[in-house]
Design a protein around this motif. Structure first.
Motif, PDB file in Angstrom:
ATOM      1  N   LYS A 126       3.670  14.783 -30.496  1.00  0.00           N
ATOM      2  CA  LYS A 126       2.795  13.790 -31.022  1.00  0.00           C
ATOM      3  C   LYS A 126       3.269  12.257 -30.669  1.00  0.00           C
ATOM      4  O   LYS A 126       4.397  12.072 -31.333  1.00  0.00           O
ATOM      5  N   ILE A 127       2.753  11.517 -29.813  1.00  0.00           N
ATOM      6  CA  ILE A 127       3.156  10.372 -29.413  1.00  0.00           C
ATOM      7  C   ILE A 127       2.260   9.325 -29.760  1.00  0.00           C
ATOM      8  O   ILE A 127       1.051   9.288 -29.567  1.00  0.00           O
ATOM      9  N   LEU A 142      -3.124   7.561 -29.495  1.00  0.00           N
ATOM     10  CA  LEU A 142      -2.255   8.768 -30.073  1.00  0.00           C
ATOM     11  C   LEU A 142      -2.340   9.851 -29.030  1.00  0.00           C
ATOM     12  O   LEU A 142      -3.658  10.301 -28.526  1.00  0.00           O
ATOM     13  N   ASN A 143      -1.292  10.558 -28.655  1.00  0.00           N
ATOM     14  CA  ASN A 143      -1.381  11.671 -27.754  1.00  0.00           C
ATOM     15  C   ASN A 143      -0.836  12.908 -28.534  1.00  0.00           C
ATOM     16  O   ASN A 143       0.189  12.909 -29.189  1.00  0.00           O
ATOM     17  N   LEU A 144      -1.746  13.909 -28.526  1.00  0.00           N
ATOM     18  CA  LEU A 144      -1.312  15.115 -29.375  1.00  0.00           C
ATOM     19  C   LEU A 144      -1.335  16.321 -28.356  1.00  0.00           C
ATOM     20  O   LEU A 144      -2.401  16.473 -27.458  1.00  0.00           O
ATOM     21  N   GLY A 145      -0.643  17.354 -28.665  1.00  0.00           N
ATOM     22  CA  GLY A 145      -0.836  18.633 -27.890  1.00  0.00           C
ATOM     23  C   GLY A 145       0.073  19.809 -28.705  1.00  0.00           C
ATOM     24  O   GLY A 145       0.872  19.543 -29.474  1.00  0.00           O
ATOM     25  N   TYR A 181      -6.217  12.807 -26.372  1.00  0.00           N
ATOM     26  CA  TYR A 181      -6.030  11.396 -26.030  1.00  0.00           C
ATOM     27  C   TYR A 181      -6.899  10.575 -27.038  1.00  0.00           C
ATOM     28  O   TYR A 181      -8.288  10.656 -26.722  1.00  0.00           O
ATOM     29  N   VAL A 182      -6.325   9.783 -28.004  1.00  0.00           N
ATOM     30  CA  VAL A 182      -7.333   9.373 -28.895  1.00  0.00           C
ATOM     31  C   VAL A 182      -6.897   7.697 -28.929  1.00  0.00           C
ATOM     32  O   VAL A 182      -5.842   7.331 -29.087  1.00  0.00           O
ATOM     33  N   GLU A 183      -7.945   7.065 -28.800  1.00  0.00           N
ATOM     34  CA  GLU A 183      -7.707   5.488 -28.929  1.00  0.00           C
ATOM     35  C   GLU A 183      -8.420   4.955 -30.018  1.00  0.00           C
ATOM     36  O   GLU A 183      -9.792   5.102 -30.213  1.00  0.00           O
ATOM     37  N   SER A 184      -7.863   4.319 -30.899  1.00  0.00           N
ATOM     38  CA  SER A 184      -8.424   3.723 -32.222  1.00  0.00           C
ATOM     39  C   SER A 184      -8.654   2.109 -32.094  1.00  0.00           C
ATOM     40  O   SER A 184      -7.620   1.862 -31.764  1.00  0.00           O
ATOM     41  N   ASN A 199      -9.069  17.929 -24.078  1.00  0.00           N
ATOM     42  CA  ASN A 199      -8.901  18.972 -22.995  1.00  0.00           C
ATOM     43  C   ASN A 199      -8.170  20.197 -23.566  1.00  0.00           C
ATOM     44  O   ASN A 199      -7.210  20.367 -24.311  1.00  0.00           O
ATOM     45  N   ASN A 200      -9.069  21.428 -23.106  1.00  0.00           N
ATOM     46  CA  ASN A 200      -8.540  22.617 -23.531  1.00  0.00           C
ATOM     47  C   ASN A 200      -8.338  23.481 -22.352  1.00  0.00           C
ATOM     48  O   ASN A 200      -9.283  23.378 -21.505  1.00  0.00           O
TER      49      ASN A 200
END
Length: 419
Positions: A126-127, A142-145, A181-184, A199-200
């Motif tokens: 989580k970055i 926000l980058n999540l994986g 990849y989330v941009e707010s 992406n999955n």
């Protein structure tokens, strides 16, 4: 005995669906993720040296050891990881607890057999980055994986002679990995808005690992131990999908998906690289052992699930491990501390990942205890390590891994003399 086998099979099947957060490392984003299995906890406590076999304890790292078992061995291991991530500006902490492996092995004459399950690799990160514009609009990325590739395996080994054994394990690798990849955008003057790319990947494929072990007397006390493992390249199928969504927030702050589209993406073929290891060591039976192991992996064959990433490449990797153990007096009746196995080691690894033209290295010191409980053991270990660097805009990860393993031994396949 049939009841025992049935219970263990059911336990293995029930763990196939485990969905653990096995890592918090940002470096798990790349390739197949962070490689999780580094040997059973007795092996990890010796830096990863796997050339010493045990007649009552399962060594999964080298398949040739399966035929050295004299008793049925059931083993399970768990790990708690405490990590601190440093950049030139900030420091963050994370903690994860997970199961490392679950396996059973049993002897049958000159043969040995085993089956089990373990996480092969894991993704978990989580970055977040936030910046405020001149108009007081706040923009965050926000980058999540998260996800795992698990390995369900069956293995067998054979004692060619009293000195030499050979073995293999065949694994079915499977799992799901999801990244976002989330941009707010947040503003006091406009509606809060968020766009999300999700992406999955559904991953599966077969892999093979082979091994040799050789042990011979140098003199009346000393033994020479040698081991080889070879893991040929394997191909995993990755079925990929991508969804793009626009999200708004209502007055209560709840997310509302205003629009979501599925974007066609290609499926990919991922490679488990060819890996070769060779180790040598000296030992005195039931007293001490010390050895070293070298591993070479063709990591330049690694790829990412959704194609190339800017400033990311792969190179062939190497790992060096040094370690051993010491037992003061294994058959002491009066002093329990003398029967404890004291282990220690060191490892250094070039992971094969190159970011911003900087190789990502990983090294650690390890130590542990093997606490005897009859024929069984409780294996405790600690690993202090560092991965990465703060130079070139990267992240330095300092970690402490605390491992607990249970190795249970029992006598099966013994013909009753009295009924």
């Amino acid at each position: 005995m049939i009841k025992k086998i049935s219970a263990l099979v059911l336990l293995l099947i029930s763990t196939i669906s485990w969905a653990q957060d096995n890592t918090a490392s940002p470096y798990s984003y790349y390739g197949l993720g962070e490689i999780k299995f580094k040997g059973t906890h007795d092996v990890r406590a010796m830096g990863g040296v796997s050339i010493f076999n045990d007649s009552i304890q399962l060594n999964i790292a080298n398949p040739a050891s399966f035929s050295k078992l004299k008793t049925t061995a059931f083993t399970i291991g768990a790990n708690s990881s405490f990590s601190k991530f440093n950049t030139n500006e900030v420091t963050e902490k994370a903690q994860r607890t997970n199961i490392d492996y679950l396996a059973i092995g049993f002897p049958y004459g000159k043969f040995g057999f085993t089956f089990g399950i373990m996480p092969y690799s894991a993704v978990g990160f989580k970055i977040a980055n936030t910046a405020t514009q001149t108009d007081n609009t706040e923009r965050s990325i926000l980058n999540l994986g998260n996800g795992n590739i698990n390995k369900l395996y069956f293995g067998a080994a054979y004692n060619i002679t009293k000195k030499l054994s050979v073995g293999f394990d065949l694994g079915y690798n499977f799992g799901d990995i999801t990244t976002e990849y989330v941009e707010s955008i947040y503003s006091p003057f406009v509606l809060q808005l968020r766009s999300r790319e999700k992406n999955n990947s559904k991953i599966n494929g077969i892999s093979l690992n082979t091994g040799f072990l050789y042990k011979t007397k140098i003199n009346s006390k000393l033994d020479l131990n040698a081991g080889i493992t070879y893991h040929p390249e394997a191909t995993l199928n990755s079925e990929n999908d991508r969804k793009i969504a626009t999200i708004i927030y209502n007055i209560n702050g709840a997310e509302l998906i205003s629009e979501e589209n599925t974007i066609p993406v290609n499926d990919t073929k991922l490679k488990i690289p060819t890996k070769f290891s060779f180790g040598l060591g000296l030992s005195e039976n039931k007293k001490w052992a010390i050895g070293s192991e070298f591993t070479f992996a063709n990591n330049n064959s690694l790829t990412n699930r959704f194609g190339p990433i800017q400033n990311v490449s792969y190179e062939n990797s190497t790992k060096v491990a040094i370690g051993g153990y010491f037992v003061p007096k294994y058959d002491s009746f009066s002093n329990y501390l003398s029967r404890i196995i004291y282990r220690g080691g060191f490892r250094y690894e070039n992971t094969g990942l190159v970011l911003n033209n900087k190789s990502i290295n990983d090294y650690a010191v390890t130590f542990g205890l093997g606490l005897p409980v009859g024929l069984s053991k409780i294996n405790l270990g600690v690993e202090l390590g560092k991965r990465g660097t703060t130079t070139s805009g990267l992240i330095e990860e300092n970690y402490v891994n605390v491992t607990v393993g249970l190795s249970l031994s029992d006598l099966w396949f013994i013909k009753r003399k009295i009924d």
